[in-house]
Motif scaffolding. Sequence first.
Motif, mmCIF file in Angstrom:
data_model
loop_
_atom_site.group_PDB
_atom_site.id
_atom_site.type_symbol
_atom_site.label_atom_id
_atom_site.label_comp_id
_atom_site.label_asym_id
_atom_site.label_seq_id
_atom_site.Cartn_x
_atom_site.Cartn_y
_atom_site.Cartn_z
ATOM 1 N N LEU A 129 -17.173 -24.886 -1.573
ATOM 2 C CA LEU A 129 -17.398 -24.403 -0.480
ATOM 3 C C LEU A 129 -17.435 -25.490 1.006
ATOM 4 O O LEU A 129 -18.019 -26.521 0.525
ATOM 5 C CB LEU A 129 -18.610 -23.711 -0.249
ATOM 6 N N GLY A 186 -19.126 -23.426 4.327
ATOM 7 C CA GLY A 186 -19.509 -22.272 4.204
ATOM 8 C C GLY A 186 -18.404 -21.290 3.746
ATOM 9 O O GLY A 186 -18.524 -20.273 3.386
ATOM 10 N N ARG A 210 -14.979 -20.714 1.261
ATOM 11 C CA ARG A 210 -14.379 -21.175 -0.013
ATOM 12 C C ARG A 210 -13.086 -21.470 0.071
ATOM 13 O O ARG A 210 -11.890 -20.606 0.635
ATOM 14 C CB ARG A 210 -14.468 -19.996 -0.878
ATOM 15 N N TRP A 214 -22.833 -33.177 0.152
ATOM 16 C CA TRP A 214 -22.569 -32.485 -0.750
ATOM 17 C C TRP A 214 -23.751 -32.004 -1.708
ATOM 18 O O TRP A 214 -24.714 -32.725 -1.979
ATOM 19 C CB TRP A 214 -21.729 -33.320 -1.858
ATOM 20 N N GLU A 249 -20.284 -27.679 -2.725
ATOM 21 C CA GLU A 249 -20.335 -27.496 -1.386
ATOM 22 C C GLU A 249 -20.372 -28.645 -0.687
ATOM 23 O O GLU A 249 -21.107 -29.644 -0.942
ATOM 24 C CB GLU A 249 -22.047 -26.749 -1.198
ATOM 25 N N ARG A 272 -21.236 -29.714 3.491
ATOM 26 C CA ARG A 272 -21.645 -29.761 5.093
ATOM 27 C C ARG A 272 -21.379 -31.295 5.359
ATOM 28 O O ARG A 272 -21.890 -32.173 5.107
ATOM 29 C CB ARG A 272 -22.985 -29.321 5.024
#
Length: 145
Positions: free
Chosen positions: A42, A45, A47, A113, A122, A124
């Motif tokens: 992700l 947010g 995928r 991460w 993930e 951000r």
Amino acid sequence: MPVRDGLSTQEANKALARYWFDEGWTRCNVEVADRVFHPDFLLNGKRVGPEGPKQSVLRRHAAFSELTVDVGIQVAEGPWVATWYTTRATHVGEYVGVAPTGRSIFSEGVQVWRVKDGLAVEDRNVFDLWKLVSQLREKDGQVAP
């Protein structure tokens, strides 16, 4: 990414992020993305799997030559690793609507991460795009409107 025997989870997570910055971003070796990112990775947010980071690197390398990413501070706790980094490059292709300028640029960002089972699941991040674009639009030391 080679297995790093004897590293704590936090140190292994830091090493994974450094590996991606070095191999993926600086060397433009996007094939390593399959060994760094989970298939359901992700990004902010959304995928995107490993293909998302691959495409991101390829787009930036099309617009910037000699692109390097230097890792500054890294902090890890549990499954999370945060990395402050600096990018440097030369603007050689269109980027965010700005034609090639030949200018050397630098900017900074922070990537956070979440890592699970040795793969980034993930991301951000915050990248100082304003700083970068401002450098591309400068005219005689002044930022153009």
